[in-house]
Design an enzyme around this catalytic site. Sequence first.
Site, mmCIF file in Angstrom:
data_model
loop_
_atom_site.group_PDB
_atom_site.id
_atom_site.type_symbol
_atom_site.label_atom_id
_atom_site.label_comp_id
_atom_site.label_asym_id
_atom_site.label_seq_id
_atom_site.Cartn_x
_atom_site.Cartn_y
_atom_site.Cartn_z
ATOM 1 N N ARG A 64 0.988 -1.187 -0.099
ATOM 2 C CA ARG A 64 -0.188 0.137 0.078
ATOM 3 C C ARG A 64 0.883 1.416 -0.137
ATOM 4 O O ARG A 64 0.681 2.179 -0.702
ATOM 5 C CB ARG A 64 -0.893 0.056 1.148
ATOM 6 N N TYR A 65 1.863 1.393 0.860
ATOM 7 C CA TYR A 65 2.657 2.469 0.981
ATOM 8 C C TYR A 65 4.146 2.363 0.120
ATOM 9 O O TYR A 65 4.411 1.216 -0.335
ATOM 10 C CB TYR A 65 3.352 2.452 2.412
ATOM 11 N N ARG A 70 7.310 0.135 1.547
ATOM 12 C CA ARG A 70 7.245 -1.099 2.648
ATOM 13 C C ARG A 70 5.988 -1.889 2.263
ATOM 14 O O ARG A 70 5.099 -1.575 1.590
ATOM 15 C CB ARG A 70 7.006 -0.531 3.843
ATOM 16 N N CYS A 77 -3.134 -17.987 14.859
ATOM 17 C CA CYS A 77 -2.719 -16.947 16.062
ATOM 18 C C CYS A 77 -2.735 -17.962 17.223
ATOM 19 O O CYS A 77 -3.483 -18.872 17.372
ATOM 20 C CB CYS A 77 -3.306 -15.717 16.332
ATOM 21 N N CYS A 126 -8.216 -12.472 18.611
ATOM 22 C CA CYS A 126 -8.972 -11.361 19.320
ATOM 23 C C CYS A 126 -10.185 -11.042 18.507
ATOM 24 O O CYS A 126 -10.257 -11.112 17.337
ATOM 25 C CB CYS A 126 -7.894 -10.056 19.082
ATOM 26 N N CYS A 161 -10.467 -8.645 15.559
ATOM 27 C CA CYS A 161 -9.376 -8.722 14.660
ATOM 28 C C CYS A 161 -9.563 -7.844 13.395
ATOM 29 O O CYS A 161 -10.549 -8.567 12.585
ATOM 30 C CB CYS A 161 -8.923 -10.087 14.385
ATOM 31 N N ARG A 178 -8.203 -8.771 10.449
ATOM 32 C CA ARG A 178 -8.013 -9.494 9.645
ATOM 33 C C ARG A 178 -8.931 -10.959 9.813
ATOM 34 O O ARG A 178 -8.530 -11.829 9.404
ATOM 35 C CB ARG A 178 -6.498 -9.996 9.514
ATOM 36 N N ASP A 204 -10.968 -0.636 13.828
ATOM 37 C CA ASP A 204 -11.279 -0.698 12.597
ATOM 38 C C ASP A 204 -12.753 -1.172 12.321
ATOM 39 O O ASP A 204 -13.394 -1.773 13.189
ATOM 40 C CB ASP A 204 -10.438 -1.801 11.876
ATOM 41 N N ASP A 221 -7.059 3.980 10.714
ATOM 42 C CA ASP A 221 -6.829 3.380 9.481
ATOM 43 C C ASP A 221 -8.034 3.474 8.455
ATOM 44 O O ASP A 221 -9.129 3.383 8.941
ATOM 45 C CB ASP A 221 -6.793 1.771 9.620
ATOM 46 N N LYS A 253 -3.008 4.660 7.403
ATOM 47 C CA LYS A 253 -3.033 5.088 8.690
ATOM 48 C C LYS A 253 -3.121 6.738 8.702
ATOM 49 O O LYS A 253 -2.365 7.441 8.048
ATOM 50 C CB LYS A 253 -1.944 4.940 9.449
HETATM 51 S S1 SF4 Z 1 -5.217 -9.109 16.299
HETATM 52 FE FE1 SF4 Z 1 -5.807 -10.665 14.836
HETATM 53 S S2 SF4 Z 1 -3.791 -11.379 14.051
HETATM 54 FE FE2 SF4 Z 1 -3.340 -10.273 15.626
HETATM 55 S S3 SF4 Z 1 -3.094 -11.742 17.343
HETATM 56 FE FE3 SF4 Z 1 -5.355 -11.083 17.147
HETATM 57 S S4 SF4 Z 1 -6.494 -12.588 15.919
HETATM 58 FE FE4 SF4 Z 1 -4.285 -12.727 15.320
#
Ligand code: SF4
Length: 412
Positions: free
Chosen positions: A137-138, A141, A150, A154, A157, A159, A318, A355, A362
């Site tokens: 995107r940038y 990088r 993971c 979370c 998340c 993603r 997000d 974001d 960002k």
């Molecule tokens: S935010 Fe998403 S990618 Fe990061 S540790 Fe938590 S579940 Fe995994």
Amino acid sequence: MHIETSSEGSEEPPSFSIFKSFKEFRSAGRGFWSDIADSDWNNWHWQLKHRITSVEQLQRLMPTLTPEEYAGATLANHKLALAITPYFFNLIDPADENCPIRWQVIPRVEETHTAAWEMTDPCGEDSHSPVPGLVHRYPDRVLFLVTDRCAAYCRYCTRSRLVSNASGYDFHPHFDQQIEYIRKTPTVRDVLLSGGDPLLFSDEKLDHLLSRLREIPHVEFLRIGTRIPIFLPQRITPQLCAMLRKYHPLFVSIHSNHPRELTTEARDALGRLADAGIPLGNQSVLLRNVNDDVVVMKAHVQKLLMCRVKPYYVYQCDLISGSAHLRTSVKKGLEIMEQLRGHTTGYAVPQYVIDAPGGGGKVPVNPDYVLSRNHERAVIRNYGGKVFEYPEAADGTPLLAKPLEIEEPELV
Ligand code: SF4
């Protein structure tokens, strides 16, 4: 809210004793696993193998599950899997429905409610992906996604469309193609490995990947984004640290949201990384009921410094599908930043960012410290609200004489 220090003859305000308690380092303890041998408990493979991954396990360990949590955990495996390491589970207060650890990892039924403006890919990563698993995107990088796994998941998340593969995204990185793209793109000087969590790879696999990236002459800088020191500090072994230190300059960005996550185990794991010469930064997500409070946030950033971690970013949560119950307002985020900047060590103050929804990258968001500006002066205020003038000339040359009169200020 402002943290007062106690003065002679007065009692400490309750917020100050809460603040001091948050800053104490405590072990996560053994909880339900008191009869497990130390060699197992401290083994990261054992921790992964014994994760809590089903509603049945969760309810057995935590009979205080609320109806919202029970329903959320029942449905989780169709959206974002449920997984919590025994170590991290011990940080949950089962008697407190508003426990900040609980809200981060125990699914809730609200995750199945999607608001009109929410998205499955709020940062527009898929549309900036020249090859599978790489986001460019940038200009200088790239984000190199290595896995969809993971140690724990979370609930907010960004993603979640791909991590845990519960919703059928079927993530398949192509390391050869990802590396080839970087090799052929000389503007890329910085590679961030993320996922999923790269530190779930074996030392050997990660060593091999890092060595391939280090062979590319224009890659100056490597980064790893990980929540392992918080979810699974047992993974930060001396062997891992010895391997990572071969690839300097290598930075590690961790993800911690609340001071209670910074246990003695996490502090020691972070210390091992720091002793290997790895600069550490932290990325937090601003979350309702978790850390949308200045007492919590101030204790957290100060405690991070004690763990040798620089607070780097605080993200506005997000617009990920099903996250409304965890999001808090930008106004609240700005209030917290206002109470950090100037009120504590500059190193402890992270940059608050949003974001930009849809893939704008960002955007830094700050309280307004420049009240007005024209060709002769900037009118600024400090952290305490005092107003000052800073003279300047339009071409950048400092004025030799004091400006005579402030023109109608031009709002910034
Ligand atoms: S935010 Fe998403 S990618 Fe990061 S540790 Fe938590 S579940 Fe995994």
